[in-house]
Design an enzyme around this catalytic site. Structure first.
Site, PDB file in Angstrom:
ATOM      1  N   GLY A  26     -35.138 -43.511  54.524  1.00 23.78           N
ATOM      2  CA  GLY A  26     -34.961 -44.014  53.162  1.00 23.78           C
ATOM      3  C   GLY A  26     -35.598 -45.376  52.988  1.00 23.78           C
ATOM      4  O   GLY A  26     -35.328 -46.303  53.757  1.00 23.78           O
ATOM      5  N   GLY A  28     -35.300 -47.274  50.208  1.00 22.48           N
ATOM      6  CA  GLY A  28     -34.684 -47.966  49.066  1.00 22.48           C
ATOM      7  C   GLY A  28     -34.348 -49.399  49.470  1.00 22.48           C
ATOM      8  O   GLY A  28     -34.876 -49.930  50.459  1.00 22.48           O
ATOM      9  N   PHE A  29     -33.448 -50.027  48.713  1.00 27.44           N
ATOM     10  CA  PHE A  29     -33.069 -51.412  49.032  1.00 27.44           C
ATOM     11  C   PHE A  29     -32.561 -51.511  50.464  1.00 27.44           C
ATOM     12  O   PHE A  29     -32.876 -52.449  51.191  1.00 27.44           O
ATOM     13  CB  PHE A  29     -31.937 -51.880  48.116  1.00 27.44           C
ATOM     14  CG  PHE A  29     -32.350 -52.085  46.689  1.00 27.44           C
ATOM     15  CD1 PHE A  29     -33.172 -53.131  46.338  1.00 27.44           C
ATOM     16  CD2 PHE A  29     -31.901 -51.234  45.693  1.00 27.44           C
ATOM     17  CE1 PHE A  29     -33.545 -53.327  45.028  1.00 27.44           C
ATOM     18  CE2 PHE A  29     -32.262 -51.418  44.384  1.00 27.44           C
ATOM     19  CZ  PHE A  29     -33.088 -52.466  44.041  1.00 27.44           C
ATOM     20  N   VAL A  94     -36.556 -35.629  54.869  1.00 26.02           N
ATOM     21  CA  VAL A  94     -35.600 -35.349  55.953  1.00 26.02           C
ATOM     22  C   VAL A  94     -34.911 -34.020  55.648  1.00 26.02           C
ATOM     23  O   VAL A  94     -34.422 -33.809  54.527  1.00 26.02           O
ATOM     24  CB  VAL A  94     -34.524 -36.463  56.033  1.00 26.02           C
ATOM     25  CG1 VAL A  94     -33.515 -36.162  57.140  1.00 26.02           C
ATOM     26  CG2 VAL A  94     -35.163 -37.824  56.237  1.00 26.02           C
ATOM     27  N   GLU A 185     -26.494 -49.074  29.644  1.00 28.00           N
ATOM     28  CA  GLU A 185     -27.851 -49.634  29.592  1.00 28.00           C
ATOM     29  C   GLU A 185     -28.805 -48.648  28.919  1.00 28.00           C
ATOM     30  O   GLU A 185     -29.660 -49.035  28.125  1.00 28.00           O
ATOM     31  CB  GLU A 185     -28.322 -49.992  31.004  1.00 28.00           C
ATOM     32  CG  GLU A 185     -27.492 -51.133  31.570  1.00 28.00           C
ATOM     33  CD  GLU A 185     -27.998 -51.701  32.892  1.00 28.00           C
ATOM     34  OE1 GLU A 185     -28.606 -50.948  33.661  1.00 28.00           O
ATOM     35  OE2 GLU A 185     -27.775 -52.901  33.131  1.00 28.00           O
ATOM     36  N   ASP A 315     -26.071 -46.783  49.213  1.00 27.04           N
ATOM     37  CA  ASP A 315     -25.265 -45.842  48.424  1.00 27.04           C
ATOM     38  C   ASP A 315     -24.689 -44.698  49.251  1.00 27.04           C
ATOM     39  O   ASP A 315     -23.743 -44.047  48.837  1.00 27.04           O
ATOM     40  CB  ASP A 315     -26.126 -45.230  47.302  1.00 27.04           C
ATOM     41  CG  ASP A 315     -26.299 -46.172  46.127  1.00 27.04           C
ATOM     42  OD1 ASP A 315     -25.779 -47.304  46.189  1.00 27.04           O
ATOM     43  OD2 ASP A 315     -26.953 -45.766  45.148  1.00 27.04           O
TER      44      ASP A 315
HETATM   45  C1  LIG Z   1     -30.072 -46.086  36.495  1.00 26.23           C
HETATM   46  C2  LIG Z   1     -29.498 -47.012  37.543  1.00 26.23           C
HETATM   47  C3  LIG Z   1     -29.263 -48.339  37.240  1.00 26.23           C
HETATM   48  C4  LIG Z   1     -28.772 -49.202  38.213  1.00 26.23           C
HETATM   49  N1  LIG Z   1     -28.556 -50.510  37.884  1.00 26.23           N
HETATM   50  C5  LIG Z   1     -28.152 -51.371  38.829  1.00 26.23           C
HETATM   51  C6  LIG Z   1     -28.035 -52.740  38.542  1.00 26.23           C
HETATM   52  O1  LIG Z   1     -28.241 -53.162  37.411  1.00 26.23           O
HETATM   53  N2  LIG Z   1     -27.700 -53.591  39.555  1.00 26.23           N
HETATM   54  C7  LIG Z   1     -27.480 -53.141  40.824  1.00 26.23           C
HETATM   55  O2  LIG Z   1     -27.200 -53.955  41.730  1.00 26.23           O
HETATM   56  N3  LIG Z   1     -27.562 -51.844  41.132  1.00 26.23           N
HETATM   57  C8  LIG Z   1     -27.895 -50.945  40.167  1.00 26.23           C
HETATM   58  N4  LIG Z   1     -28.002 -49.627  40.462  1.00 26.23           N
HETATM   59  C9  LIG Z   1     -27.621 -49.155  41.801  1.00 26.23           C
HETATM   60  C10 LIG Z   1     -28.729 -49.398  42.809  1.00 26.23           C
HETATM   61  O3  LIG Z   1     -29.975 -49.040  42.296  1.00 26.23           O
HETATM   62  C11 LIG Z   1     -28.393 -48.607  44.067  1.00 26.23           C
HETATM   63  O4  LIG Z   1     -27.140 -49.022  44.527  1.00 26.23           O
HETATM   64  C12 LIG Z   1     -29.437 -48.843  45.151  1.00 26.23           C
HETATM   65  O5  LIG Z   1     -30.680 -48.358  44.737  1.00 26.23           O
HETATM   66  C13 LIG Z   1     -29.012 -48.150  46.438  1.00 26.23           C
HETATM   67  O6  LIG Z   1     -29.984 -48.405  47.406  1.00 26.23           O
HETATM   68  P1  LIG Z   1     -30.172 -47.414  48.623  1.00 26.23           P
HETATM   69  O7  LIG Z   1     -31.269 -47.989  49.450  1.00 26.23           O
HETATM   70  O8  LIG Z   1     -28.871 -47.114  49.239  1.00 26.23           O
HETATM   71  O9  LIG Z   1     -30.623 -46.045  47.951  1.00 26.23           O
HETATM   72  P2  LIG Z   1     -31.920 -45.716  47.090  1.00 26.23           P
HETATM   73  O10 LIG Z   1     -32.426 -46.901  46.391  1.00 26.23           O
HETATM   74  O11 LIG Z   1     -31.532 -44.524  46.278  1.00 26.23           O
HETATM   75  O12 LIG Z   1     -32.964 -45.285  48.196  1.00 26.23           O
HETATM   76  C14 LIG Z   1     -32.828 -44.093  48.929  1.00 26.23           C
HETATM   77  C15 LIG Z   1     -34.205 -43.644  49.369  1.00 26.23           C
HETATM   78  O13 LIG Z   1     -34.050 -42.480  50.157  1.00 26.23           O
HETATM   79  C16 LIG Z   1     -35.083 -41.561  49.855  1.00 26.23           C
HETATM   80  N5  LIG Z   1     -34.608 -40.223  50.169  1.00 26.23           N
HETATM   81  C17 LIG Z   1     -33.556 -39.561  49.648  1.00 26.23           C
HETATM   82  N6  LIG Z   1     -33.439 -38.337  50.200  1.00 26.23           N
HETATM   83  C18 LIG Z   1     -34.437 -38.232  51.102  1.00 26.23           C
HETATM   84  C19 LIG Z   1     -34.845 -37.217  52.023  1.00 26.23           C
HETATM   85  N7  LIG Z   1     -34.197 -36.046  52.128  1.00 26.23           N
HETATM   86  N8  LIG Z   1     -35.907 -37.458  52.804  1.00 26.23           N
HETATM   87  C20 LIG Z   1     -36.582 -38.643  52.734  1.00 26.23           C
HETATM   88  N9  LIG Z   1     -36.236 -39.634  51.886  1.00 26.23           N
HETATM   89  C21 LIG Z   1     -35.180 -39.431  51.087  1.00 26.23           C
HETATM   90  C22 LIG Z   1     -35.304 -41.752  48.364  1.00 26.23           C
HETATM   91  O14 LIG Z   1     -36.604 -41.339  47.990  1.00 26.23           O
HETATM   92  C23 LIG Z   1     -35.104 -43.257  48.197  1.00 26.23           C
HETATM   93  O15 LIG Z   1     -36.318 -43.981  48.262  1.00 26.23           O
HETATM   94  C24 LIG Z   1     -28.492 -48.725  39.504  1.00 26.23           C
HETATM   95  C25 LIG Z   1     -28.735 -47.389  39.822  1.00 26.23           C
HETATM   96  C26 LIG Z   1     -29.226 -46.537  38.855  1.00 26.23           C
HETATM   97  C27 LIG Z   1     -29.483 -45.101  39.199  1.00 26.23           C
END
Ligand SMILES: Cc1cc2nc3c(=O)[nH]c(=O)nc-3n(C[C@H](O)[C@H](O)[C@H](O)COP(=O)(O)OP(=O)(O)OC[C@H]3O[C@@H](n4cnc5c(N)ncnc54)[C@H](O)[C@@H]3O)c2cc1C
Length: 434
Positions: A26, A28-29, A94, A185, A315
């Protein structure tokens, strides 16, 4: 805390033989935060994501409503690690995780083994089994979701402009499900798009006939906020022409109609789903006990029970704050900080030290409603509304963006939109035309 033995072979394609291999799932953040903290560690890192870009989810609704261009909301993952030579990036999906064999399977490439694993696969939409949601609702969790919604809304207005009977049929009406930050939002941003830009773009369509309806099952919007913020939010949305329906539940969704449990049928050709999240379904393959929303419980140092070499962050994880004992919300700032802590802990283990517990530094929970209107609440209970909250929201989100270039793009677009009310993304580009 324990140091895991690292006897697995690794599939790293570069780097020094014998160095521990960290596999990060992943980008993401959470995943990016973990990789960055391994910059100086004596390890090889492989970061895998099913996309070749990092998505900035908090700004997706701005892409969907044409305020930001697509590129302001995503970064090429490879570009983020040009300066970090111990990271290799792969675009692959994955499909399986074998904790016993320390091996991960992918759809597009062979299995990869690891010494340390970071699970940062995030969460996805949960439709709670609502009839028709899977087929007809527009979720808002990925860049593709935002672009689909943007194109769909533009198309509905173009269709209705050509055929006024479609306005009567609800073609430009939107129902938004969920009174949490995503729903708020999205509703606020759609209202601004409709009431300012579209009122000029489509002068033949009366704004009074373009309904934006926010449906929330509970008795208030933003239930996690204090009552002052909840009433401010409802009024700010209503002032912008959003109809707020509280205590109503969506029962079924058809392409042009939304039926509520109360029996009300709303004519709407668009339904935006902002009502629920569930952690990546891959966690179900791990054979571990999961918490609400399929989230993986973590130990204080973010490793998972029985596997000191595996860390769950962002998340996907059920993280209990070591200071307050509260379960931390699924937020970008929690994901980034947890990812960083996991990266630091792996670096410590590799250096023969013990891990450290994760402590979250809260910058507040916030949501924007529109230009100059936002809400902020800190965990200490302090609240801000209006312009001050809008500025705080801007500051915190600029800090979360991955690169200086992104920050510049976002500031330029927001400032431009603030002064001119223009939305540069208001075009549909068809890639299927002959
Ligand atoms: C519309 C919206 C608005 C938001 N607004 C806010 C806000 O204002 N402030 C705030 O703090 N938070 C906000 N959030 C929450 C925040 O964006 C999430 O908490 C954060 O992105 C979580 O980060 P993460 O790295 O856990 O997951 P993600 O950012 O979801 O990253 C997960 C990564 O895993 C990858 N992935 C998933 N499944 C697979 C797989 N099977 N194989 C390979 N890769 C995979 C995805 O492509 C993705 O790049 C918001 C969320 C949304 C949806």
């Amino acid at each position: 805390m324990a140091s895991p033995a690292s006897d697995a072979t690794s599939d790293r394609e570069s780097g020094q033989a014998g160095r521990p291999h960290v596999l990060i799932l992943g980008g993401g953040f959470a995943g990016v935060g973990a990789a960055r903290k391994l910059r100086r560690a004596d390890v090889d890192v492989t970061l895998v994501d099913k996309h070749d870009y990092h998505t900035f989810q908090p700004l997706l609704y701005q892409v969907a409503t044409d305020l930001l261009e697509t590129a302001a909301c995503a970064d090429p993952l490879r570009g983020l690690f040009h300066e970090q030579r111990n990271v290799a990036v792969h675009e692959a999906t994955v499909t399986g995780i074998d904790l016993a064999r320390r091996e991960v399977q992918f759809a597009e490439m062979g299995p990869v083994t690891y010494d340390y694993l970071v699970l940062g696969l995030g969460a996805g939409v949960n439709f709670f089994g609502v009839e028709g949601a899977e087929e007809h609702a527009f979720p808002m969790y990925t860049l593709a979701d935002a672009m689909r919604l943007k194109d769909h809304v533009l198309q509905k207005w173009e269709d209705a402009d050509r055929d006024p009977a479609l306005v009567e049929d609800g073609a430009v009406n939107v129902v938004i499900v969920g009174g949490g930050p995503t729903g708020i939002e999205s509703a606020g941003a759609l209202a601004e798009l409709y009431r300012s830009n579209f009122s000029e773009d489509y002068r033949r369509i009366p704004q009074a006939q373009a309904r934006i309806v926010l449906v929330e099952a509970g008795s208030s919007l933003l239930p996690m906020f204090r009552s002052k913020i909840r009433s401010y939010t409802k009024k700010a949305l209503e002032d912008r022409g959003v109809e707020v329906l509280l205590g109503e539940v969506v029962e079924s969704i058809e392409p042009t109609r939304v039926t509520l449990k109360s029996g009300t049928v709303i004519k709407a050709h668009t339904l935006v789903w902002g009502a629920g999240l569930q952690a990546s379904p891959l966690v179900e393959l791990l054979g571990l006990e999961l918490q609400h929303g399929n989230r993986l419980p973590t130990e204080p140092d973010l490793s998972i029970a029985g596997h000191p070499e595996v860390f769950a962050v962002g998340d996907i994880a059920w993280i209990t704050d070591t200071k307050s004992n509260d379960v931390l919300p699924q937020l970008g700032s929690v994901a980034l900080q947890a990812g960083e802590r996991a990266g630091e802990n792996i670096a410590r283990l590799v250096a023969g030290k013990g891990t450290e517990p994760f402590e979250y530094h809260d910058k507040g929970t916030m949501a924007t409603i529109g230009r100059g209107a936002a809400v902020v609440q800190t965990r200490g209970g302090h609240t801000l509304t209006g312009k001050a909250a809008f500025l705080a929201w801007g500051g915190v989100h600029l800090a979360l963006l991955s690169t200086g270039e992104d920050r510049t793009k976002a500031v330029v677009d927001w400032t431009w939109a603030g002064f001119t009310h223009e939305r540069p993304g208001r075009i549909s580009v068809r890639t299927d035309e002959p």
